[in-house]
Structures are given as C-alpha cells and as structure tokens.
Design an enzyme around this catalytic site. Structure first.
Site, mmCIF file in Angstrom:
data_model
loop_
_atom_site.group_PDB
_atom_site.id
_atom_site.type_symbol
_atom_site.label_atom_id
_atom_site.label_comp_id
_atom_site.label_asym_id
_atom_site.label_seq_id
_atom_site.Cartn_x
_atom_site.Cartn_y
_atom_site.Cartn_z
ATOM 1 N N CYS A 7 16.167 -47.037 90.753
ATOM 2 C CA CYS A 7 15.996 -45.680 90.203
ATOM 3 C C CYS A 7 14.594 -45.555 89.606
ATOM 4 O O CYS A 7 13.946 -44.506 89.747
ATOM 5 C CB CYS A 7 17.047 -45.389 89.135
ATOM 6 S SG CYS A 7 18.658 -44.871 89.773
ATOM 7 N N ASP A 30 9.629 -54.915 100.661
ATOM 8 C CA ASP A 30 10.251 -55.869 99.759
ATOM 9 C C ASP A 30 9.163 -56.719 99.109
ATOM 10 O O ASP A 30 8.194 -57.139 99.756
ATOM 11 C CB ASP A 30 11.240 -56.763 100.523
ATOM 12 C CG ASP A 30 12.208 -57.478 99.599
ATOM 13 O OD1 ASP A 30 13.402 -57.123 99.604
ATOM 14 O OD2 ASP A 30 11.761 -58.401 98.877
ATOM 15 N N HIS A 46 21.620 -42.510 92.960
ATOM 16 C CA HIS A 46 22.146 -43.839 92.623
ATOM 17 C C HIS A 46 23.589 -43.986 93.092
ATOM 18 O O HIS A 46 24.474 -43.244 92.660
ATOM 19 C CB HIS A 46 22.073 -44.087 91.110
ATOM 20 C CG HIS A 46 22.562 -45.456 90.735
ATOM 21 N ND1 HIS A 46 21.725 -46.521 90.557
ATOM 22 C CD2 HIS A 46 23.820 -45.932 90.583
ATOM 23 C CE1 HIS A 46 22.436 -47.611 90.290
ATOM 24 N NE2 HIS A 46 23.716 -47.267 90.292
ATOM 25 N N HIS A 98 20.768 -50.350 99.013
ATOM 26 C CA HIS A 98 19.545 -50.459 99.807
ATOM 27 C C HIS A 98 19.853 -51.217 101.076
ATOM 28 O O HIS A 98 20.599 -52.191 101.071
ATOM 29 C CB HIS A 98 18.430 -51.170 99.015
ATOM 30 C CG HIS A 98 18.849 -52.476 98.438
ATOM 31 N ND1 HIS A 98 19.639 -52.561 97.296
ATOM 32 C CD2 HIS A 98 18.640 -53.747 98.835
ATOM 33 C CE1 HIS A 98 19.883 -53.830 97.030
ATOM 34 N NE2 HIS A 98 19.292 -54.579 97.955
ATOM 35 N N HIS A 100 18.210 -53.512 103.984
ATOM 36 C CA HIS A 100 17.022 -54.303 104.332
ATOM 37 C C HIS A 100 16.721 -54.079 105.813
ATOM 38 O O HIS A 100 17.561 -54.399 106.667
ATOM 39 C CB HIS A 100 17.289 -55.797 104.144
ATOM 40 C CG HIS A 100 17.576 -56.226 102.741
ATOM 41 N ND1 HIS A 100 16.669 -56.925 101.975
ATOM 42 C CD2 HIS A 100 18.682 -56.089 101.964
ATOM 43 C CE1 HIS A 100 17.210 -57.202 100.792
ATOM 44 N NE2 HIS A 100 18.431 -56.711 100.763
HETATM 45 P P1 5GP Z 1 19.474 -57.682 97.327
HETATM 46 O O1 5GP Z 1 19.342 -59.122 96.884
HETATM 47 O O2 5GP Z 1 20.073 -56.844 96.215
HETATM 48 O O3 5GP Z 1 20.147 -57.464 98.653
HETATM 49 O O4 5GP Z 1 17.995 -57.168 97.576
HETATM 50 C C1 5GP Z 1 17.111 -56.869 96.541
HETATM 51 C C2 5GP Z 1 15.735 -57.021 97.092
HETATM 52 O O5 5GP Z 1 14.837 -56.386 96.217
HETATM 53 C C3 5GP Z 1 15.280 -58.473 97.232
HETATM 54 O O6 5GP Z 1 14.985 -58.771 98.597
HETATM 55 C C4 5GP Z 1 14.045 -58.562 96.332
HETATM 56 O O7 5GP Z 1 13.015 -59.352 96.886
HETATM 57 C C5 5GP Z 1 13.648 -57.105 96.201
HETATM 58 N N1 5GP Z 1 12.987 -56.770 94.954
HETATM 59 C C6 5GP Z 1 13.346 -57.211 93.701
HETATM 60 N N2 5GP Z 1 12.536 -56.665 92.772
HETATM 61 C C7 5GP Z 1 11.647 -55.886 93.464
HETATM 62 C C8 5GP Z 1 10.559 -55.060 93.038
HETATM 63 O O8 5GP Z 1 10.243 -54.928 91.855
HETATM 64 N N3 5GP Z 1 9.861 -54.412 94.008
HETATM 65 C C9 5GP Z 1 10.187 -54.534 95.340
HETATM 66 N N4 5GP Z 1 9.429 -53.846 96.208
HETATM 67 N N5 5GP Z 1 11.216 -55.284 95.770
HETATM 68 C C10 5GP Z 1 11.939 -55.955 94.829
HETATM 69 ZN ZN ZN Z 2 19.676 -46.711 90.670
#
Ligand code: 5GP
Ligand code: ZN
Length: 112
Positions: A7, A30, A46, A98, A100
């Site tokens: 957010c 990422d 959200h 999100h 990927h």
């Molecule tokens: P999840 O683990 O929830 O599937 O994916 C979260 C993703 O967010 C991870 O791949 C992590 O590298 C990425 N991420 C975490 N913090 C940040 C940030 O501050 N900026 C960006 N651009 N990506 C982030």
């Molecule tokens: Zn959010």
C-alpha cells in the site's frame, strides 16, 4: 498511515522501479530478483491474497493478468511464469496480493 508495504508503494510513500502504472494495477521490479525478469503485479486496492481477491473482485484479478501479459510482452517475449505465494508456509511475506512475473531465461522448476 498504513503498515502495509505494498500500500505504501502504491501510495508513492516508498520508492519502487515501476514498469506499468494504471488506474487499478501497478507493476514494479522485485527488490531481490529470482530471474532475469522479476516483476510484481499489484492491485492498488488492498486484498490479503489471491484467494481473497478472487472472492471480492474477480474482474480485478483479470486486470492483474492483463498487466502481467503487458510486462511479459515488453520484457520477455510474452512468455512468463506467474506465481502467487498464498500463506506464510507457501512463502508469502507481504500480505497484499501480488503476482510474481518471472521470465527472461530458461526457468527451472524447484518450488520447494
Ligand atoms: P512474497 O514472498 O510475499 O511472495 O513476495 C514478496 C516479494 O516482495 C519478495 O520477492 C521480495 O523480494 C519483494 N520485496 C520485499 N520488499 C520489497 C520492497 O521494498 N520493494 C520491492 N520492489 N520489492 C520488495
Ligand atoms: Zn496493502
């Protein structure tokens, strides 16, 4: 002020390398890429995870798919993997839905 990281990125409070910006969905790189192309597709609204989003707003989930394709068309020839980690044990660390988008090379397959 929200404590949700994505957010805060959507609101522009935290910088990100944004590759697509639209009224309802954004996409940004990422911070720790796992493939040559690793972009996160994020609705502005959200919702905690993809299952909750599918219940609340299937049209918004479809919009995320369109943006994922837009990213892949621009960055990896339209071919891509699209992953939704859902729940902590599945690797979800940010609880704002999100997808990927991974691509840009020959991807292996080692989910665990
Ligand atoms: P999840 O683990 O929830 O599937 O994916 C979260 C993703 O967010 C991870 O791949 C992590 O590298 C990425 N991420 C975490 N913090 C940040 C940030 O501050 N900026 C960006 N651009 N990506 C982030
Ligand atoms: Zn959010």
């Amino acid at each position: 002020m929200t404590d949700c990281l994505f957010c805060r990125i959507v609101d522009g409070e935290i910088p990100a390398d944004i590759v697509v910006e639209s009224d309802d969905v954004i996409a940004f790189r990422d911070i720790a890429p796992k493939a040559p192309v690793h972009v996160l597709v994020v609705p502005r609204a959200h919702h905690a995870n993809v299952a909750e989003l599918a219940d609340a707003s299937p049209a918004l989930l479809a919009r995320m798919a369109q943006v994922a394709r837009e990213v892949a068309d621009a960055e990896c020839g339209g071919e891509f993997r699209w992953i939704f980690n859902t729940g902590a044990s599945a690797g979800q660390s940010v609880f704002h839905v999100h997808g990927h988008v991974l691509g840009g090379g020959e991807l292996g397959w080692e989910p665990a």
